[in-house]
Design a protein around this motif. Structure first.
Motif, mmCIF file in Angstrom:
data_model
loop_
_atom_site.group_PDB
_atom_site.id
_atom_site.type_symbol
_atom_site.label_atom_id
_atom_site.label_comp_id
_atom_site.label_asym_id
_atom_site.label_seq_id
_atom_site.Cartn_x
_atom_site.Cartn_y
_atom_site.Cartn_z
ATOM 1 N N ASN A 115 52.830 12.990 62.228
ATOM 2 C CA ASN A 115 53.155 13.397 60.859
ATOM 3 C C ASN A 115 53.381 12.114 60.069
ATOM 4 O O ASN A 115 54.448 11.524 60.114
ATOM 5 N N PHE A 116 52.340 11.675 59.364
ATOM 6 C CA PHE A 116 52.383 10.366 58.718
ATOM 7 C C PHE A 116 53.503 10.255 57.681
ATOM 8 O O PHE A 116 54.078 9.179 57.507
ATOM 9 N N LYS A 117 53.808 11.364 57.005
ATOM 10 C CA LYS A 117 54.801 11.306 55.933
ATOM 11 C C LYS A 117 56.192 11.012 56.471
ATOM 12 O O LYS A 117 56.844 10.057 56.048
ATOM 13 N N ILE A 118 56.662 11.829 57.415
ATOM 14 C CA ILE A 118 58.040 11.665 57.863
ATOM 15 C C ILE A 118 58.203 10.552 58.893
ATOM 16 O O ILE A 118 59.315 10.078 59.121
ATOM 17 N N LYS A 119 57.092 10.117 59.501
ATOM 18 C CA LYS A 119 57.199 9.038 60.487
ATOM 19 C C LYS A 119 57.048 7.651 59.862
ATOM 20 O O LYS A 119 57.148 6.642 60.558
ATOM 21 N N GLY A 120 56.828 7.610 58.528
ATOM 22 C CA GLY A 120 56.955 6.344 57.820
ATOM 23 C C GLY A 120 55.707 5.501 57.703
ATOM 24 O O GLY A 120 55.801 4.277 57.563
ATOM 25 N N VAL A 121 54.523 6.119 57.703
ATOM 26 C CA VAL A 121 53.296 5.333 57.582
ATOM 27 C C VAL A 121 53.241 4.608 56.237
ATOM 28 O O VAL A 121 52.879 3.422 56.165
ATOM 29 N N ALA A 122 53.627 5.289 55.159
ATOM 30 C CA ALA A 122 53.641 4.636 53.842
ATOM 31 C C ALA A 122 54.625 3.473 53.829
ATOM 32 O O ALA A 122 54.349 2.407 53.257
#
Length: 377
Positions: free
Chosen positions: A210-217
């Motif tokens: 889950n890119f959003k909550i796992k901090g990809v940004a």
């Protein structure tokens, strides 16, 4: 010591798909129970990937257009379908009513919603998910709770009145495949060659679904803030199941598109860790963070956030850096820059190795199976 009686167990999980953290735990525990001779029947809404030999999977015909409506329907259908089946233990990997044992991999929904606007409390989603959580943690419930970290225990006790004796802390449980073999450097070089990444490059690895909550940004922004001479020699390698379009656009905006690569889901994460110089996991929501333990086991220094339940292992191991809550992007930027320019990498690696040698990080599936057997006695 394994029990002689063979049990019939119902395992309940909303969705199964390969490479999910919860799904991996589910599969490891199911296999351990089956190896002990117990019958495991899995109830779920959907199943992707292979079904291991001996595991019976039953897809329930849920109703509802939204996820929360489907979860509520699933919880109701489970009890209809298990009637007359004579299960010894009903084990839930998501929150729902009537469980004998709940495997607490998810963060508290009530705690998360306390940070949101009160308007959310009037939505059907809020009412449904709160009811499912209360069914597990309410002081009148008899569900035994397998905690993966102590992080939210006090919240549950204060908010729901859950009694302390219903909580049972389980150790991490990762595969020994993450321990680096004697030829780890060779394997890492071969993996870099396969990915067309030169040995001179510094590889930052992320693994998440889950890119959003796992901090990809957050990670992309931190990479973009690196000094130019460090940035030119760095690669952020993102592994996981999600749509990278938004994040590729962000990388392009920040002029680091050449430094960021999305390579999808992979079955070779242990080998990717052997190719990595650092592991980054700046999550905003993370009850545990098994990938953090996997990186430490591979002797890869970790940069993470202390919202992650397993971030304390990085601190105890002295195996990297932990950015404190409340999150500040500048602090993450500085921590990443420090790690990539520091001469401590070898020290962090040695600390990881020593810590893993003296810490139980492998036995979760065995301990969960032990507990499931125990509740039947």
């Amino acid at each position: 010591m394994k029990m002689n009686k063979k049990l019939k167990l119902a395992f309940c999980l909303f969705k199964y798909f390969p490479f999910g953290g919860l799904q991996g735990d589910f599969m490891g525990i199911a296999k351990e129970c089956m190896d002990r001779g117990h019958k495991v029947v899995a109830y779920t809404i959907s199943w992707e990937g292979k079904k291991p030999e001996g595991l019976e999977v039953r897809l329930l015909p849920v109703s509802g257009m939204t996820n929360h409506a489907r979860y509520k329907s699933f919880a109701q259908l489970v009890h209809e379908y298990v009637k007359g089946e004579s299960y010894d233990v009903l084990v839930g990997f998501n929150k729902m009513t009537g469980l004998d044992v709940y495997y607490a991999a998810d963060v508290s929904y009530a705690a998360k919603m306390m940070e949101r606007s009160r308007l959310h409390r009037y939505t059907p989603r809020y009412r449904t998910l709160m009811a499912l959580e209360r069914a597990v943690f309410d002081k009148g419930s008899k569900t035994e709770i397998l905690l993966l970290t102590e992080k939210e225990k006090n919240f549950y006790m204060d908010y729901y009145g859950t009694t302390a004796e219903r909580f049972h802390l389980m150790p991490p449980g990762i595969s020994r495949a993450f321990l680096p073999p004697v030829n780890a450097d060779k394997i890492g070089d071969e993996k870099r060659e396969e990915l067309l990444i030169g040995r001179e490059k510094t590889v930052l690895l992320m693994v998440c679904t889950n890119f959003k909550i796992k901090g990809v940004a957050r990670a992309i922004r931190a990479v973009s803030a690196l000094p130019p001479e460090i940035l030119r020699e760095s690669v952020l390698l993102v592994v996981g199941k999600d749509n990278p379009r938004h994040y590729s656009h962000l990388a392009k905006q920040l002029k680091v598109l050449e430094q960021v690569r999305f390579i999808g889901t992979r079955s070779d994460v242990p080998q990717l860790l052997m190719a990595a110089d650092f592991f980054i996991h700046p999550a905003s929501v993370e009850n545990t963070g098994t990938v953090i333990i996997e990186a430490l086991a591979a002797n890869v220094p970790v940069l993470t956030t202390d919202i992650c339940g397993y971030s304390f292992h990085v601190t105890c191991a002295q195996g990297g850096q932990v950015v404190r809550d409340p999150f500040n992007q500048e602090e993450l930027n500085q921590a990443l820059s420090f790690m990539l320019t520091s001469d401590q990498r070898n020290v962090w690696q040695a600390n990881c190795k020593k810590y893993i040698e003296h810490t139980d990080i492998f036995s979760r599936s065995q301990k969960v199976a032990d507990f499931i057997e125990k509740v039947t006695l």
